[in-house]
Design an enzyme around this catalytic site. Structure first.
Site, PDB file in Angstrom:
ATOM      1  CG  ASP A 189     -13.486   3.153   3.600  1.00 27.76           C
ATOM      2  OD1 ASP A 189     -12.605   2.417   3.120  1.00 27.76           O
ATOM      3  OD2 ASP A 189     -13.648   4.342   3.251  1.00 27.76           O
ATOM      4  CD  GLU A 219     -13.023   2.720  -1.155  1.00 25.12           C
ATOM      5  OE1 GLU A 219     -12.228   2.169  -0.375  1.00 25.12           O
ATOM      6  OE2 GLU A 219     -13.452   3.887  -0.966  1.00 25.12           O
ATOM      7  CD  GLU A 257     -10.324  -0.108   2.389  1.00 21.95           C
ATOM      8  OE1 GLU A 257     -10.558   0.800   1.574  1.00 21.95           O
ATOM      9  OE2 GLU A 257      -9.297  -0.145   3.093  1.00 21.95           O
ATOM     10  CG  HIS A 308     -11.432   6.100   5.898  1.00 21.38           C
ATOM     11  ND1 HIS A 308     -10.384   6.443   6.738  1.00 21.38           N
ATOM     12  CD2 HIS A 308     -10.864   5.540   4.815  1.00 21.38           C
ATOM     13  CE1 HIS A 308      -9.242   6.108   6.179  1.00 21.38           C
ATOM     14  NE2 HIS A 308      -9.496   5.555   5.004  1.00 21.38           N
ATOM     15  CG  HIS A 357     -11.408   7.322  -2.421  1.00 23.03           C
ATOM     16  ND1 HIS A 357     -10.656   8.291  -1.807  1.00 23.03           N
ATOM     17  CD2 HIS A 357     -11.140   6.164  -1.759  1.00 23.03           C
ATOM     18  CE1 HIS A 357      -9.960   7.755  -0.825  1.00 23.03           C
ATOM     19  NE2 HIS A 357     -10.235   6.465  -0.770  1.00 23.03           N
ATOM     20  NE  ARG A 358     -11.821   7.538   2.207  1.00 24.37           N
ATOM     21  CZ  ARG A 358     -10.927   8.174   2.932  1.00 24.37           C
ATOM     22  NH1 ARG A 358     -11.330   9.119   3.766  1.00 24.37           N
ATOM     23  NH2 ARG A 358      -9.634   7.876   2.878  1.00 24.37           N
ATOM     24  CE  LYS A 411     -10.269   1.942   5.372  1.00 25.12           C
ATOM     25  NZ  LYS A 411      -8.957   1.971   4.706  1.00 25.12           N
ATOM     26  CG  ASP A 466     -10.799  11.742  -3.403  1.00 26.87           C
ATOM     27  OD1 ASP A 466     -11.064  10.553  -3.186  1.00 26.87           O
ATOM     28  OD2 ASP A 466      -9.830  12.341  -2.881  1.00 26.87           O
TER      29      ASP A 466
HETATM   30  O1  G3P Z   1      -9.763   2.006  -2.592  1.00 26.24           O
HETATM   31  C1  G3P Z   1      -8.666   1.922  -1.765  1.00 26.24           C
HETATM   32  C2  G3P Z   1      -8.549   3.119  -0.897  1.00 26.24           C
HETATM   33  O2  G3P Z   1      -9.822   3.480  -0.423  1.00 26.24           O
HETATM   34  C3  G3P Z   1      -7.641   2.850   0.224  1.00 26.24           C
HETATM   35  O3  G3P Z   1      -7.441   3.948   1.025  1.00 26.24           O
HETATM   36  O4  G3P Z   1      -7.583   4.982   3.212  1.00 26.24           O
HETATM   37  O5  G3P Z   1      -9.139   5.647   1.437  1.00 26.24           O
HETATM   38  O6  G3P Z   1      -9.408   3.466   2.525  1.00 26.24           O
HETATM   39  P1  G3P Z   1      -8.451   4.513   2.098  1.00 26.24           P
HETATM   40 CA    CA Z   2     -11.288   2.846   1.304  1.00 26.94          CA
END
Ligand code: G3P
Ligand code: CA
Length: 229
Positions: A37, A35, A100, A50, A8-9, A102, A215
């Protein structure tokens, strides 16, 4: 039980989120997918961040769309890291990417870079925004898509089918067995965010999910143990 593990990120529990340092750490910890953003800078660059505002994650302040790429590069995104562009992440890493959207306006720019860099096999486009996925599908008919959802998770499987997404990424606290069953009955895989503790992982196995967004390196290692058991 084999679970897809998405960093995640990058791995934001142990590194500054959405930085090259975080993405390289995710590779070293051997997640399956990274992943990230995406937003657009004032001058239209596809930048990895993000929030719609730079305040939380950098030493600057204000909407990301008020900053040119050069101005964004001058900011500290944590531990001296710079705000990366999408292209820089593509170059600095070799794992598959969940990109992703945004900022909905980033859909066209991302689709163009995927074509120009021939990333069709490496990138999956993900978003909370149906229209961003619809636009991506129009521009890139073969692109794998993932619909992301939180509270609206009960409607996500059917929305994903309508959008042509073959995976949903759903917030763990809103997930129910019925949602998972509906998705699987439609042939749609389910991954969940954010899975950071043994209890979260236990819930994932009870629900019979297909993957986790995490994470934490420890969760990556725990999924390996699960696969071996
Ligand atoms: O992978 C999906 C997740 O990243 C969505 O939440 O807010 O971290 O972008 P967020
Ligand atoms: Ca995300």
């Amino acid at each position: 039980m084999s679970l897809l593990t998405v960093g995640h990120r990058g791995l934001m529990g142990v590194e500054p989120e959405n930085t090259l340092r975080s993405f390289r750490r995710a590779e070293r910890e051997a997640v399956d997918v990274i992943e990230l953003d995406l937003h657009l800078s004032k001058d239209g660059a596809l930048v990895v961040m993000h929030d719609a505002d730079v305040t939380r994650t950098t030493d600057g302040g204000g909407p990301v769309s008020d900053f040119t790429l050069d101005q964004l590069r001058a900011l500290d995104a944590g531990q001296g890291e710079r705000v990366p562009t999408f292209d820089e992440v593509v170059e600095a890493t070799s794992l598959p990417l969940q990109a992703e959207i945004k900022d909905r306006d980033a859909a066209q720019v991302l689709a163009r870079r995927i074509q120009e860099l021939d990333l069709h096999q490496r990138v999956t486009v993900i978003s909370f925004h149906d229209e961003a996925l619809r636009e991506t599908r129009r521009l890139l008919p073969q692109m794998p898509l993932v619909l992301v959802a939180g509270k609206s998770s009960p409607t996500a499987p059917d929305r994903a089918r309508e959008l042509g997404a073959d995976m949903v990424s759903l917030e763990l606290r809103w997930l129910t067995p019925e949602i998972v069953e509906r998705a699987h009955s439609l042939g749609i895989r389910v991954i969940s965010w954010t899975v950071n503790t043994p209890e979260d992982l236990q819930r994932v196995t009870e629900l019979g999910l297909d993957g986790v967004v995490t994470d934490m390196p420890a969760i990556r290692r725990a999924t390996e143990k699960l696969a071996a058991s």
